[in-house]
Write an enzyme that holds these catalytic residues in place. Structure first.
Site, PDB file in Angstrom:
ATOM      1  N   GLU A 252       0.886  -1.178   0.000  1.00 48.39           N
ATOM      2  CA  GLU A 252       0.000   0.000   0.000  1.00 48.39           C
ATOM      3  C   GLU A 252       0.913   1.214   0.000  1.00 48.39           C
ATOM      4  O   GLU A 252       1.496   1.567   1.022  1.00 48.39           O
ATOM      5  CB  GLU A 252      -0.916  -0.036   1.229  1.00 48.39           C
ATOM      6  CG  GLU A 252      -2.162   0.828   1.071  1.00 48.39           C
ATOM      7  CD  GLU A 252      -1.942   2.234   1.583  1.00 48.39           C
ATOM      8  OE1 GLU A 252      -1.709   3.115   0.722  1.00 48.39           O
ATOM      9  OE2 GLU A 252      -2.003   2.451   2.786  1.00 48.39           O
ATOM     10  N   CYS A 286      -2.151   9.175   2.726  1.00 53.11           N
ATOM     11  CA  CYS A 286      -1.847   8.671   1.384  1.00 53.11           C
ATOM     12  C   CYS A 286      -3.006   8.873   0.419  1.00 53.11           C
ATOM     13  O   CYS A 286      -2.791   9.002  -0.795  1.00 53.11           O
ATOM     14  CB  CYS A 286      -1.460   7.195   1.451  1.00 53.11           C
ATOM     15  SG  CYS A 286      -2.722   6.130   2.177  1.00 53.11           S
TER      16      CYS A 286
END
Length: 484
Positions: A252, A286
């Site tokens: 990720e 993010c």
């Protein structure tokens, strides 16, 4: 040093302990730049014992029934909820985010752990009909083994909970390499599992030199899967190390979230929701919206509404009442953001910052709007990971889609429109693992969470996250049965 210093230890084989050689790493409060504690620095001797303990812990954890594992995970989740305020204060102090956001993160992490514990009870084997008589074809899903999980500082509890939950729910043991910038709140999360009665070694916790720890754990034969959340360059390096060992990975990685605001959008709703998402955790998210692509007909009005939202922010120490944006995590992040904005200014960007007083100590960066961007600016190509919003315009929807898809990132993208056809078109056209329309409800435990292209591989949400921690085995057998 503060009178309330927090000194964080390693968890090895179920025992909290200092590093074998006594080394530690200093921990600073980003709101004051003051020393608030130390964290143990693991060396090779510690890592050897961690792996040995994890192997033992895996054998004990996988031997439990799925129901018994769920009971322990649910208890850990409930303990986390009970301690949310206390752990939240620790997190706010070491990471900087406002206390309300920290408590929300911790309660969300409890929900993630509970979900994966429940989902582990539904990790069923399959029976596939055979093509010939008296043959049984069983597909078994079994835990992959010990998982090495590398987690970031921006969501120090939530990101561990995702990795822990999916791995433990599948019956795996986990070695958590947690962030040195924010070590104490992850340790309190792990303590909840210990207090819930998880077998010694089923969960381990280490800190230290990231490169040394990753290279040791990824290469070790006991470790069978790698899970990483962090920057794209580091993720690619770790994936390459894992590939050399033929070990599966979940990655990720970074993002550069595009936002397409259509001419029919509700601008008040869009400005309010996008500003909340942009400046949450000081932009250190993010999936944060970053590149705002505004239709030229509504761009001036949207910018003014967004400025009003920025002006309403209260920047300060996250433990103070009413603060909605805290500091960035470290001096190095402050320096990186300053350089990105200065590069944009030198290349012709128009900058706007609200008249907000910043504390005179700590690592505070003002919320910043960048207008009239060009592709030569670093901000248009590098993930800023801070409270910076880039405002650009488009005339045709096709050009907005091209710009949204231009970068190698593909994590999250956002759309604001009241046209259902446009919503469906952009949901298909945007190259992102997650597309949110008129809201920011990404991250529920039961839905996929992950990206594509340089933003990673795999998902950390939903049943697929659990199955990614299993191996598939076919057992095909023939039985001689009498005729009836």
């Amino acid at each position: 040093m503060s009178d309330h210093a927090v000194n964080t230890q390693l968890l090895i084989g179920g025992q909290w302990r200092n590093a074998a050689d006594g080394r530690t790493i200093a921990v600073l409060d980003p709101a004051t730049a003051e020393l608030i504690g130390h964290v143990a620095h693991a060396g090779k001797a510690d890592l050897e014992q961690v792996v040995a303990g994890a192997a033992t812990g895996f054998a004990a954890w996988r031997a439990l029934t799925a129901w018994d594992r769920f009971v322990i995970m649910r208890k850990a989740a409930n303990l986390l909820r009970e301690r949310a305020e206390t752990i939240g204060r620790i997190m706010s102090r070491e990471q900087g985010k406002p206390l309300a956001q920290a408590v929300m993160e911790i309660n969300g992490a409890a929900g993630i752990i509970e979900y994966f514990g429940e989902e582990g009870r539904r990790l069923n084997d399959e029976l596939i009909p055979a093509r010939v008589p008296n043959v049984e074809q069983r597909v078994l899903r079994r835990p992959v083994g010990v998982v090495a999980a590398f987690t970031p500082w921006n969501f120090p509890v939530n990101q561990i909970a995702r990795k822990l939950g999916a791995a433990l729910g599948a019956g795996c043991a986990v070695i958590v390499k947690a962030p040195e910038d924010t070590p104490a709140s992850p340790a309190e999360l792990i303590r909840c599992f210990c207090d819930a009665g998880i077998p010694a070694g089923a969960v381990s916790l280490v800190y230290g030199e990231p490169a040394e720890i990753s290279e040791y754990l990824i290469a070790h034969p006991v470790v069978r899967k790698i899970s990483f959340t962090g920057s794209t360059p580091v993720g690619k390096h770790l994936a390459a190390l894992a590939g050399a060992q033929m070990k599966p990975v979940t990655m990720e990685l970074g993002g550069h979230g595009p936002v397409i605001v259509c001419p029919d959008a509700d601008l008040d709703v869009a400005a309010e929701r996008l500003a909340a998402a942009k400046f949450r955790n000081a932009g250190q998210v993010c999936i944060a919206p970053t590149r705002f692509l505004l239709h030229r007909d509504i761009a001036p009005a949207f910018v003014e509404k967004f400025k009003a939202q920025m002006s309403a922010l209260k920047v300060g120490n996250g433990l103070q009442d009413g603060v909605t944006m805290g500091p960035v995590v470290s001096e190095r992040r402050l320096k990186a953001l300053t350089e990105l904005v200065e590069d944009a200014r030198q290349k012709g960007a128009e900058l706007w910052q609200p008249e907000i007083a910043l504390p005179n100590k700590g690592f505070f960066f003002p919320p910043t709007m960048v207008c009239k961007p060009t592709l030569e600016m670093r901000l248009l190509n590098e993930e800023p990971f801070g409270p910076i919003a880039i405002m650009d315009e488009y005339s045709e929807l096709e050009s907005a889609v091209r710009e949204a898809n231009r970068l190698p990132y593909g994590l999250a993208a956002y759309v604001y429109t009241r046209n259902e056809r446009t919503e469906r078109l952009l949901g298909e056209a945007l190259e992102a693992g997650m597309v949110a329309v008129n809201h920011h409800g990404l991250g529920a435990p039961e839905v996929p969470f992950g990206g594509m292209k340089d933003s990673g591989y795999g998902t950390e949400g939903g049943p697929e996250a659990l199955r990614a921690h299993t191996i598939i085995r076919l057992v095909c057998s023939q039985h001689d049965r009498p005729d009836f």
